[in-house]
Design a protein around this motif. Structure first.
Motif, PDB file in Angstrom:
ATOM      1  N   LEU A   1      -8.282  -2.851  -3.019  1.00 54.67           N
ATOM      2  CA  LEU A   1      -8.394  -2.043  -4.259  1.00 54.67           C
ATOM      3  C   LEU A   1      -8.326  -0.690  -4.140  1.00 54.67           C
ATOM      4  CD1 LEU A   1     -11.636  -4.042  -5.149  1.00 54.67           C
ATOM      5  CD2 LEU A   1      -9.304  -4.197  -6.374  1.00 54.67           C
ATOM      6  N   GLY A   2      -8.097  -0.282  -2.588  1.00 48.79           N
ATOM      7  CA  GLY A   2      -8.011   1.175  -2.480  1.00 48.79           C
ATOM      8  C   GLY A   2      -6.594   1.569  -2.925  1.00 48.79           C
ATOM      9  N   LYS A   3      -6.565   3.028  -2.773  1.00 53.64           N
ATOM     10  CA  LYS A   3      -5.234   3.433  -3.083  1.00 53.64           C
ATOM     11  C   LYS A   3      -3.897   3.173  -2.276  1.00 53.64           C
ATOM     12  CE  LYS A   3      -3.713   8.056  -4.764  1.00 53.64           C
ATOM     13  NZ  LYS A   3      -4.104   9.298  -4.942  1.00 53.64           N
ATOM     14  N   ILE A   4      -2.966   2.788  -2.783  1.00 50.38           N
ATOM     15  CA  ILE A   4      -1.674   2.594  -1.816  1.00 50.38           C
ATOM     16  C   ILE A   4      -0.482   3.655  -2.378  1.00 50.38           C
ATOM     17  CG2 ILE A   4       0.033   0.571  -1.291  1.00 50.38           C
ATOM     18  CD1 ILE A   4      -2.097  -1.344  -2.061  1.00 50.38           C
ATOM     19  N   VAL A   5       0.007   4.234  -1.521  1.00 55.68           N
ATOM     20  CA  VAL A   5       1.350   5.088  -2.039  1.00 55.68           C
ATOM     21  C   VAL A   5       2.648   4.722  -1.107  1.00 55.68           C
ATOM     22  CG1 VAL A   5       2.001   7.507  -1.841  1.00 55.68           C
ATOM     23  CG2 VAL A   5      -0.626   7.001  -2.264  1.00 55.68           C
ATOM     24  N   LEU A   6       3.552   4.470  -1.829  1.00 54.56           N
ATOM     25  CA  LEU A   6       4.803   4.529  -1.068  1.00 54.56           C
ATOM     26  C   LEU A   6       5.779   5.516  -1.395  1.00 54.56           C
ATOM     27  CD1 LEU A   6       7.019   3.018   0.284  1.00 54.56           C
ATOM     28  CD2 LEU A   6       7.813   1.968  -2.122  1.00 54.56           C
ATOM     29  N   LEU A   7       6.003   6.237  -0.226  1.00 52.12           N
ATOM     30  CA  LEU A   7       7.017   7.607  -0.453  1.00 52.12           C
ATOM     31  C   LEU A   7       8.355   7.088   0.122  1.00 52.12           C
ATOM     32  CD1 LEU A   7       7.841  10.725  -0.779  1.00 52.12           C
ATOM     33  CD2 LEU A   7       6.436  11.221   1.107  1.00 52.12           C
TER      34      LEU A   7
ATOM     35  N   SER B   1      -6.910   8.546   4.944  1.00 51.06           N
ATOM     36  CA  SER B   1      -5.750   7.782   4.632  1.00 51.06           C
ATOM     37  C   SER B   1      -5.263   7.166   6.051  1.00 51.06           C
ATOM     38  CB  SER B   1      -4.667   8.639   4.270  1.00 51.06           C
ATOM     39  OG  SER B   1      -5.042   9.049   2.895  1.00 51.06           O
ATOM     40  N   THR B   2      -4.357   6.211   5.948  1.00 50.61           N
ATOM     41  CA  THR B   2      -3.796   5.682   7.124  1.00 50.61           C
ATOM     42  C   THR B   2      -2.364   5.613   6.862  1.00 50.61           C
ATOM     43  OG1 THR B   2      -5.497   4.042   7.346  1.00 50.61           O
ATOM     44  CG2 THR B   2      -3.634   3.518   8.540  1.00 50.61           C
ATOM     45  N   PHE B   3      -1.558   6.216   7.678  1.00 45.54           N
ATOM     46  CA  PHE B   3      -0.063   6.338   7.502  1.00 45.54           C
ATOM     47  C   PHE B   3       0.920   5.379   8.240  1.00 45.54           C
ATOM     48  CE2 PHE B   3      -2.462  10.265   6.601  1.00 45.54           C
ATOM     49  CZ  PHE B   3      -1.635  10.632   5.629  1.00 45.54           C
TER      50      PHE B   3
ATOM     51  N   GLU C   1      -4.734   7.975  15.609  1.00 43.59           N
ATOM     52  CA  GLU C   1      -5.304   6.445  15.423  1.00 43.59           C
ATOM     53  C   GLU C   1      -4.923   6.398  13.971  1.00 43.59           C
ATOM     54  OE1 GLU C   1      -7.281   9.469  16.246  1.00 43.59           O
ATOM     55  OE2 GLU C   1      -6.698   8.936  18.630  1.00 43.59           O
ATOM     56  N   ARG C   2      -4.634   7.216  13.162  1.00 40.36           N
ATOM     57  CA  ARG C   2      -4.607   7.008  11.642  1.00 40.36           C
ATOM     58  C   ARG C   2      -2.974   6.715  11.357  1.00 40.36           C
ATOM     59  NH1 ARG C   2      -8.656   7.322   7.735  1.00 40.36           N
ATOM     60  NH2 ARG C   2     -10.429   6.416   8.844  1.00 40.36           N
ATOM     61  N   ARG C   3      -2.317   6.625  12.288  1.00 42.01           N
ATOM     62  CA  ARG C   3      -0.710   6.597  12.096  1.00 42.01           C
ATOM     63  C   ARG C   3      -0.258   5.476  12.926  1.00 42.01           C
ATOM     64  NH1 ARG C   3       1.262  12.552  14.072  1.00 42.01           N
ATOM     65  NH2 ARG C   3      -0.586  13.663  13.463  1.00 42.01           N
ATOM     66  N   SER C   4       1.004   4.847  12.447  1.00 40.47           N
ATOM     67  CA  SER C   4       1.657   3.933  13.088  1.00 40.47           C
ATOM     68  C   SER C   4       3.120   3.843  12.567  1.00 40.47           C
ATOM     69  CB  SER C   4       1.157   2.427  13.125  1.00 40.47           C
ATOM     70  OG  SER C   4       0.798   1.930  11.963  1.00 40.47           O
ATOM     71  N   HIS C   5       3.900   3.630  13.493  1.00 39.63           N
ATOM     72  CA  HIS C   5       5.426   3.766  12.973  1.00 39.63           C
ATOM     73  C   HIS C   5       6.390   2.590  13.668  1.00 39.63           C
ATOM     74  CE1 HIS C   5       5.532   6.216  16.789  1.00 39.63           C
ATOM     75  NE2 HIS C   5       6.834   5.252  17.069  1.00 39.63           N
ATOM     76  N   GLU C   6       7.450   2.437  13.092  1.00 40.10           N
ATOM     77  CA  GLU C   6       8.579   1.570  13.839  1.00 40.10           C
ATOM     78  C   GLU C   6       9.695   2.525  13.508  1.00 40.10           C
ATOM     79  OE1 GLU C   6       8.967  -0.884  15.843  1.00 40.10           O
ATOM     80  OE2 GLU C   6       8.353  -2.747  14.459  1.00 40.10           O
TER      81      GLU C   6
ATOM     82  N   SER D   1     -11.871  -0.345   0.902  1.00 40.75           N
ATOM     83  CA  SER D   1     -11.198   0.112  -0.333  1.00 40.75           C
ATOM     84  C   SER D   1     -10.982   1.629  -0.642  1.00 40.75           C
ATOM     85  CB  SER D   1     -11.756  -0.385  -1.463  1.00 40.75           C
ATOM     86  OG  SER D   1     -13.020  -0.320  -1.700  1.00 40.75           O
ATOM     87  N   ASN D   2     -11.940   2.493   0.435  1.00 34.08           N
ATOM     88  CA  ASN D   2     -11.979   3.895   0.185  1.00 34.08           C
ATOM     89  C   ASN D   2     -10.654   4.580   1.145  1.00 34.08           C
ATOM     90  OD1 ASN D   2     -13.314   3.184   2.382  1.00 34.08           O
ATOM     91  ND2 ASN D   2     -14.354   5.118   2.668  1.00 34.08           N
ATOM     92  N   ILE D   3     -10.260   3.612   1.844  1.00 29.42           N
ATOM     93  CA  ILE D   3      -8.899   4.113   2.690  1.00 29.42           C
ATOM     94  C   ILE D   3      -7.578   4.009   1.764  1.00 29.42           C
ATOM     95  CG2 ILE D   3      -7.521   3.694   4.735  1.00 29.42           C
ATOM     96  CD1 ILE D   3     -10.298   4.631   5.538  1.00 29.42           C
TER      97      ILE D   3
END
Ligand SMILES: Cc1cc2nc3c(=O)[nH]c(=O)nc-3n(C[C@H](O)[C@H](O)[C@H](O)COP(=O)(O)OP(=O)(O)OC[C@H]3O[C@@H](n4cnc5c(N)ncnc54)[C@H](O)[C@@H]3O)c2cc1C
Length: 241
Positions: free
Chosen positions: A142-148, A207-209, A233-238, A112-114
């Motif tokens: 419970l961790g932070k979730i951000v939608l940009l 953070s994971t992106f 390693e902290r990023r993924s995309h479609e 939840s710290n991610i």
């Protein structure tokens, strides 16, 4: 498990000028993870090979029996497939194959710290809606979730009420919109998503992106993340093409 089955169109709602939300029921059980996509396989007259088109699933996954899925599709005026979808009557059946793809949640177990950061443009919101609802409603993350989320105008914002409601209900969910062609009445952020990553109030190391949209947008976001030293390693995309 990848299945080939028939999907019947059961609901169709227009979300903006050129984007529709479609609900399909499936003949067989259709289990998927948030972020995955499926293929429509359409036999066309005088064509040797069937037409295949991929769509990210926007509904919330479930581990129990599930026989439906939702899509968020932009209708391309001169496209081969999306005008067919738009004009289909409820009850129309399609051949589909899925779920497919490795665009999935990462670092969600006891982490939840991610901070989970979702960056989308246009219909790139489709898998993000599934990810975010899976985290909040199924996983009680419970961790932070951000939608940009970036679109052109206020009228192009997709699922706005739903995301506003979620951000009210879940204080750990932060919903950020930016408009690239806003009119004077818009008091919020302006420009593309990549212009605002730097301003997000997050710890970039923890953070994971997740990035989704057209190739140009995805590549621009990666460039910004490179400049912020976010490891691959902290990023993924479609990429939608
Ligand atoms: C993994 C993945 C997931 C995806 N998820 C989604 C999703 O959730 N939502 C979504 O909306 N899309 C998604 N896409 C994109 C989708 O697969 C299709 O590419 C898109 O819907 C267009 O399909 P189409 O057959 O209507 O258009 P196409 O026939 O493929 O045409 C594409 C573009 O070319 C133009 N064009 C075609 N022929 C001509 C011509 N002769 N002259 C000039 N212009 C022409 C069309 O106007 C259109 O802009 C995804 C793609 C991938 C790879």
């Amino acid at each position: 498990m990848v299945v080939k089955t028939k999907a019947t169109l059961v609901e169709k709602n227009q979300l903006s000028n050129d984007v529709y939300h479609f609900i399909f029921s499936t003949q067989d059980e259709f289990l998927y993870e948030a972020g995955q996509f499926l293929n429509f396989v359409v036999e066309k007259e005088n064509q040797e090979r069937p037409l295949r088109r991929a769509y990210s699933i926007t509904s919330t996954p479930s581990s129990s029996e599930i026989k439906f899925f939702e899509l968020c599709v932009k209708i391309e005026e001169y496209g081969e497939f999306t005008p067919i979808l738009q004009q289909s009557e409820l009850g129309t059946q399609f051949n589909i194959m899925g779920p497919l793809g490795l665009f999935k949640l990462k670092n969600v177990d006891d982490s939840s710290n991610i901070t989970q950061v979702f960056i989308a443009a246009g219909t790139g919101i489709a898998p993000m809606r599934s990810f975010i609802k899976d985290l909040l409603l199924n996983k009680n993350y419970l961790g932070k979730i951000v939608l940009l989320f970036g679109v052109r105008t206020y009228q192009d914002i997709l699922y706005d009420e739903e995301f506003k409601e979620l951000s009210k209900k879940y204080p750990n969910f932060n919903y950020v919109i930016t408009l690239s062609r806003a009119d004077d009445s818009w008091a919020g952020l302006r420009g593309y998503v990549q212009d605002h990553i730097d301003d997000l109030e997050i710890n970039f190391v923890d953070s994971t992106f997740y990035i989704c949209g057209r190739t140009k947008m995805v590549d621009s976001v990666h460039e910004v993340l490179d400049s912020l030293n976010v490891v691959k390693e902290r990023r993924s995309h479609e990429k939608f093409g």
